[in-house]
Design an enzyme around this catalytic site. Structure first.
Site, PDB file in Angstrom:
ATOM      1  N   CYS A   1      86.479  78.447  27.851  1.00  0.00           N
ATOM      2  CA  CYS A   1      86.200  77.901  26.511  1.00  0.00           C
ATOM      3  C   CYS A   1      87.477  77.196  26.031  1.00  0.00           C
ATOM      4  CB  CYS A   1      85.840  79.047  25.561  1.00  0.00           C
ATOM      5  SG  CYS A   1      85.836  78.551  23.815  1.00  0.00           S
TER       6      CYS A   1
ATOM      7  N   VAL B   1      63.650  74.678  27.042  1.00  0.00           N
ATOM      8  CA  VAL B   1      65.071  74.375  26.807  1.00  0.00           C
ATOM      9  C   VAL B   1      65.404  72.941  27.242  1.00  0.00           C
ATOM     10  CG1 VAL B   1      65.810  76.795  26.941  1.00  0.00           C
ATOM     11  CG2 VAL B   1      65.688  75.442  29.045  1.00  0.00           C
TER      12      VAL B   1
ATOM     13  N   HIS C   1      64.381  79.259  22.313  1.00  0.00           N
ATOM     14  CA  HIS C   1      65.245  79.763  23.389  1.00  0.00           C
ATOM     15  C   HIS C   1      66.444  78.869  23.656  1.00  0.00           C
ATOM     16  CE1 HIS C   1      61.493  82.098  24.946  1.00  0.00           C
ATOM     17  NE2 HIS C   1      62.119  82.749  23.969  1.00  0.00           N
TER      18      HIS C   1
ATOM     19  N   GLY D   1      50.677  75.571  27.842  1.00  0.00           N
ATOM     20  CA  GLY D   1      51.501  75.739  29.037  1.00  0.00           C
ATOM     21  C   GLY D   1      52.464  76.898  28.981  1.00  0.00           C
ATOM     22  N   THR D   2      51.971  78.056  28.538  1.00  0.00           N
ATOM     23  CA  THR D   2      52.852  79.221  28.572  1.00  0.00           C
ATOM     24  C   THR D   2      52.105  80.431  29.127  1.00  0.00           C
ATOM     25  OG1 THR D   2      54.270  80.731  27.290  1.00  0.00           O
ATOM     26  CG2 THR D   2      52.346  79.795  26.142  1.00  0.00           C
TER      27      THR D   2
ATOM     28  N   ASN E   1      45.941  75.509  29.384  1.00  0.00           N
ATOM     29  CA  ASN E   1      46.708  76.008  30.519  1.00  0.00           C
ATOM     30  C   ASN E   1      45.926  75.650  31.780  1.00  0.00           C
ATOM     31  OD1 ASN E   1      48.119  77.709  32.439  1.00  0.00           O
ATOM     32  ND2 ASN E   1      48.907  78.850  30.693  1.00  0.00           N
TER      33      ASN E   1
ATOM     34  N   GLN F   1      59.320  77.115  23.517  1.00  0.00           N
ATOM     35  CA  GLN F   1      60.163  78.056  24.262  1.00  0.00           C
ATOM     36  C   GLN F   1      61.034  77.269  25.241  1.00  0.00           C
ATOM     37  OE1 GLN F   1      57.716  81.735  25.601  1.00  0.00           O
ATOM     38  NE2 GLN F   1      56.248  80.075  25.441  1.00  0.00           N
TER      39      GLN F   1
HETATM   40  C1  BV8 Z   1      65.194  89.770  23.006  1.00  0.00           C
HETATM   41  C2  BV8 Z   1      66.066  80.398  28.234  1.00  0.00           C
HETATM   42  C3  BV8 Z   1      66.250  91.451  21.743  1.00  0.00           C
HETATM   43  C4  BV8 Z   1      66.794  80.701  29.505  1.00  0.00           C
HETATM   44  C5  BV8 Z   1      64.258  82.056  28.189  1.00  0.00           C
HETATM   45  C6  BV8 Z   1      64.574  94.730  28.659  1.00  0.00           C
HETATM   46  C7  BV8 Z   1      65.868  94.369  28.266  1.00  0.00           C
HETATM   47  C8  BV8 Z   1      66.104  93.345  27.352  1.00  0.00           C
HETATM   48  C9  BV8 Z   1      65.026  92.653  26.818  1.00  0.00           C
HETATM   49  C10 BV8 Z   1      63.762  93.018  27.232  1.00  0.00           C
HETATM   50  C11 BV8 Z   1      63.509  94.038  28.131  1.00  0.00           C
HETATM   51  N1  BV8 Z   1      62.166  94.130  28.325  1.00  0.00           N
HETATM   52  C12 BV8 Z   1      61.552  93.201  27.575  1.00  0.00           C
HETATM   53  C13 BV8 Z   1      62.493  92.518  26.906  1.00  0.00           C
HETATM   54  C14 BV8 Z   1      62.289  91.441  26.001  1.00  0.00           C
HETATM   55  C15 BV8 Z   1      62.490  90.155  26.796  1.00  0.00           C
HETATM   56  C16 BV8 Z   1      61.160  89.819  27.442  1.00  0.00           C
HETATM   57  O1  BV8 Z   1      60.289  89.332  26.778  1.00  0.00           O
HETATM   58  N2  BV8 Z   1      61.011  90.098  28.737  1.00  0.00           N
HETATM   59  C17 BV8 Z   1      59.713  89.827  29.342  1.00  0.00           C
HETATM   60  C18 BV8 Z   1      59.869  89.041  30.606  1.00  0.00           C
HETATM   61  C19 BV8 Z   1      59.013  91.133  29.544  1.00  0.00           C
HETATM   62  N3  BV8 Z   1      62.861  89.164  25.810  1.00  0.00           N
HETATM   63  C20 BV8 Z   1      64.139  88.931  25.564  1.00  0.00           C
HETATM   64  O2  BV8 Z   1      65.066  89.432  26.170  1.00  0.00           O
HETATM   65  C21 BV8 Z   1      64.384  88.000  24.389  1.00  0.00           C
HETATM   66  N4  BV8 Z   1      65.377  88.584  23.551  1.00  0.00           N
HETATM   67  O3  BV8 Z   1      64.207  90.431  23.111  1.00  0.00           O
HETATM   68  O4  BV8 Z   1      66.298  90.166  22.316  1.00  0.00           O
HETATM   69  C22 BV8 Z   1      67.439  91.513  20.890  1.00  0.00           C
HETATM   70  C23 BV8 Z   1      67.284  91.512  19.513  1.00  0.00           C
HETATM   71  C24 BV8 Z   1      68.396  91.601  18.711  1.00  0.00           C
HETATM   72  C25 BV8 Z   1      69.672  91.644  19.291  1.00  0.00           C
HETATM   73  C26 BV8 Z   1      69.828  91.594  20.673  1.00  0.00           C
HETATM   74  C27 BV8 Z   1      68.700  91.537  21.495  1.00  0.00           C
HETATM   75  C28 BV8 Z   1      64.930  86.669  24.874  1.00  0.00           C
HETATM   76  C29 BV8 Z   1      63.922  85.980  25.746  1.00  0.00           C
HETATM   77  C30 BV8 Z   1      64.397  84.553  26.028  1.00  0.00           C
HETATM   78  C31 BV8 Z   1      64.672  84.394  27.506  1.00  0.00           C
HETATM   79  N5  BV8 Z   1      65.068  83.007  27.773  1.00  0.00           N
HETATM   80  N6  BV8 Z   1      64.667  80.781  28.377  1.00  0.00           N
HETATM   81  C32 BV8 Z   1      66.475  79.706  30.583  1.00  0.00           C
HETATM   82  O5  BV8 Z   1      65.508  78.922  30.457  1.00  0.00           O
HETATM   83  O6  BV8 Z   1      67.221  79.715  31.566  1.00  0.00           O
HETATM   84  S1  BV8 Z   1      62.631  82.415  28.437  1.00  0.00           S
HETATM   85  C33 BV8 Z   1      62.160  81.521  29.804  1.00  0.00           C
HETATM   86  O7  BV8 Z   1      61.016  82.173  30.272  1.00  0.00           O
HETATM   87  C34 BV8 Z   1      61.713  80.124  29.529  1.00  0.00           C
HETATM   88  O8  BV8 Z   1      62.451  79.474  28.551  1.00  0.00           O
HETATM   89  C35 BV8 Z   1      60.309  80.303  29.078  1.00  0.00           C
HETATM   90  O9  BV8 Z   1      60.292  80.384  27.700  1.00  0.00           O
HETATM   91  C36 BV8 Z   1      59.943  81.628  29.634  1.00  0.00           C
HETATM   92  C37 BV8 Z   1      58.900  81.472  30.700  1.00  0.00           C
HETATM   93  O10 BV8 Z   1      57.768  81.431  29.996  1.00  0.00           O
HETATM   94  P1  BV8 Z   1      56.791  80.172  30.088  1.00  0.00           P
HETATM   95  O11 BV8 Z   1      57.314  79.099  29.229  1.00  0.00           O
HETATM   96  O12 BV8 Z   1      55.469  80.740  29.792  1.00  0.00           O
HETATM   97  O13 BV8 Z   1      56.873  79.631  31.556  1.00  0.00           O
HETATM   98  P2  BV8 Z   1      56.227  80.265  32.881  1.00  0.00           P
HETATM   99  O14 BV8 Z   1      56.837  79.572  34.028  1.00  0.00           O
HETATM  100  O15 BV8 Z   1      56.281  81.753  32.798  1.00  0.00           O
HETATM  101  O16 BV8 Z   1      54.675  79.862  32.770  1.00  0.00           O
HETATM  102  C38 BV8 Z   1      54.300  78.496  32.804  1.00  0.00           C
HETATM  103  C39 BV8 Z   1      52.862  78.461  32.338  1.00  0.00           C
HETATM  104  O17 BV8 Z   1      52.441  77.107  32.324  1.00  0.00           O
HETATM  105  C40 BV8 Z   1      51.912  79.197  33.271  1.00  0.00           C
HETATM  106  O18 BV8 Z   1      50.978  79.928  32.499  1.00  0.00           O
HETATM  107  C41 BV8 Z   1      51.216  78.066  34.026  1.00  0.00           C
HETATM  108  O19 BV8 Z   1      49.868  78.396  34.370  1.00  0.00           O
HETATM  109  C42 BV8 Z   1      51.212  76.964  33.000  1.00  0.00           C
HETATM  110  N7  BV8 Z   1      51.185  75.607  33.539  1.00  0.00           N
HETATM  111  C43 BV8 Z   1      51.804  75.137  34.663  1.00  0.00           C
HETATM  112  N8  BV8 Z   1      51.586  73.799  34.765  1.00  0.00           N
HETATM  113  C44 BV8 Z   1      50.853  73.427  33.679  1.00  0.00           C
HETATM  114  C45 BV8 Z   1      50.600  74.567  32.893  1.00  0.00           C
HETATM  115  N9  BV8 Z   1      49.889  74.513  31.756  1.00  0.00           N
HETATM  116  C46 BV8 Z   1      49.418  73.304  31.359  1.00  0.00           C
HETATM  117  N10 BV8 Z   1      49.636  72.160  32.066  1.00  0.00           N
HETATM  118  C47 BV8 Z   1      50.338  72.184  33.222  1.00  0.00           C
HETATM  119  N11 BV8 Z   1      50.541  71.039  33.902  1.00  0.00           N
HETATM  120 ZN    ZN Z   2      85.493  80.606  22.771  1.00  0.00          ZN
END
Ligand code: BV8
Ligand code: ZN
Length: 242
Positions: free
Chosen positions: A148, A103, A119, A188-189, A214, A101
């Site tokens: 662009c 970037v 992503h 780590g997610t 995690n 996931q």
């Molecule tokens: C989609 C790029 C449909 C950007 C990212 C309302 C409106 C619209 C959509 C939605 C909605 N409600 C729900 C949705 C769906 C939405 C969604 O899931 N929302 C969630 C929050 C409820 N999803 C979307 O919108 C997706 N698209 O659904 O499209 C569609 C279909 C057809 C046509 C049109 C539309 C798109 C989702 C992608 C978003 N972009 N990234 C950027 O980075 O700027 S996601 C972004 O958040 C990150 O890339 C990452 O992937 C994610 C965060 O997640 P994690 O990776 O888990 O990171 P986080 O910080 O949360 O956690 C870290 C973990 O690591 C923790 O557990 C921690 O304990 C652990 N950790 C920390 N240190 C360590 C460790 N573990 C091990 N070792 C360590 N040292």
């Molecule tokens: Zn363009």
């Protein structure tokens, strides 16, 4: 079961598996000093901003300069970062397939040949109007908010924003890989972002053993056959050591 007992069982599970997938999130890069997604908007000036807003079309429309400055800071962060032991361990075990996931480009820089990226990536910019123009950028010297060059609309990072569809083919490729696997390392997610987090269920439904790595319990804990609590940079090398 003791921590060692858990690790021994997890090691045996991985050794016996034919197809192992590592499904990773921001925690994989945390020990490289790359802020996790949630933390990426809690440092300093970003305190008052919601990452969900900054990583969205609405946020970009509202204040494109702010969003591009947020990405520029994250890009410079990644440029300064080095792959950690977890990235290097994944690179050393070529039979493990990587679906991420994240970037950042740390898996690539560690030497992982084939990464399925759900992503998108910080290392390129693309046209926000979808005219097709896309180009690599310098992480250490990221471009400002700009038109662009092909159509005059605006450029933005080639990442997937909330509410945007995943890159064509990325989901299918990832789902296919996770259907084939017989062990999935969930590294780590928080497993809260969909459809990416749904890959855990895809693997589980295909009979794969789910090993969660995690530093704390997460939304993946309920799906775990084995949960190894600790930093990926320590747990992964111990888990995959031959
Ligand atoms: C989609 C790029 C449909 C950007 C990212 C309302 C409106 C619209 C959509 C939605 C909605 N409600 C729900 C949705 C769906 C939405 C969604 O899931 N929302 C969630 C929050 C409820 N999803 C979307 O919108 C997706 N698209 O659904 O499209 C569609 C279909 C057809 C046509 C049109 C539309 C798109 C989702 C992608 C978003 N972009 N990234 C950027 O980075 O700027 S996601 C972004 O958040 C990150 O890339 C990452 O992937 C994610 C965060 O997640 P994690 O990776 O888990 O990171 P986080 O910080 O949360 O956690 C870290 C973990 O690591 C923790 O557990 C921690 O304990 C652990 N950790 C920390 N240190 C360590 C460790 N573990 C091990 N070792 C360590 N040292
Ligand atoms: Zn363009």
């Amino acid at each position: 079961m003791t921590k060692d007992g858990l690790m021994d069982r997890a090691r045996r599970t991985v050794q016996e598996a034919q197809h192992v997938v590592a499904f990773s999130g921001a925690g994989l890069s945390a020990e490289s000093g790359v802020a996790t997604f949630r933390d990426a908007a809690t440092g300093g000036q970003w305190l008052k901003h919601d990452p969900m807003r900054l990583a969205s079309q609405q946020g970009f429309r509202e204040d494109p300069d702010l969003v591009i400055r947020w990405y520029s800071e994250r890009r410079r962060n990644v440029a300064r970062a080095e792959p950690n032991a977890a990235h290097r361990t994944l690179a050393a075990h070529e039979r493990v397939m990587n679906v991420t996931q994240n970037v950042d480009d740390l898996l690539d820089r560690a030497g992982v040949k084939d990464v399925t990226r759900l992503h998108g990536t910080l290392v390129r910019d693309r046209c926000n109007a979808g005219c097709g123009f896309e180009e690599p950028i310098e992480l250490a010297d990221p471009p400002p908010f700009r038109p662009c060059p092909a159509c005059g609309d605006h450029m933005r990072p080639s990442v997937v924003w909330f509410g945007e569809a995943l890159p064509a083919g990325a989901w299918e490729r990832a789902a296919d890989t996770c259907t084939q696997c017989d062990a999935m390392l969930v590294v780590g997610t928080a497993a809260e972002v969909y459809p990416a987090a749904g890959l855990i269920d895809v693997a589980r439904a295909s009979g794969a053993a789910i090993i969660v790595i995690n530093t704390q319990p997460s939304a993946a804990s309920g799906s775990a056959d084995l949960e190894l609590i600790g930093p990926a940079g320590e747990v992964l090398p111990a888990l995959l050591a031959s």
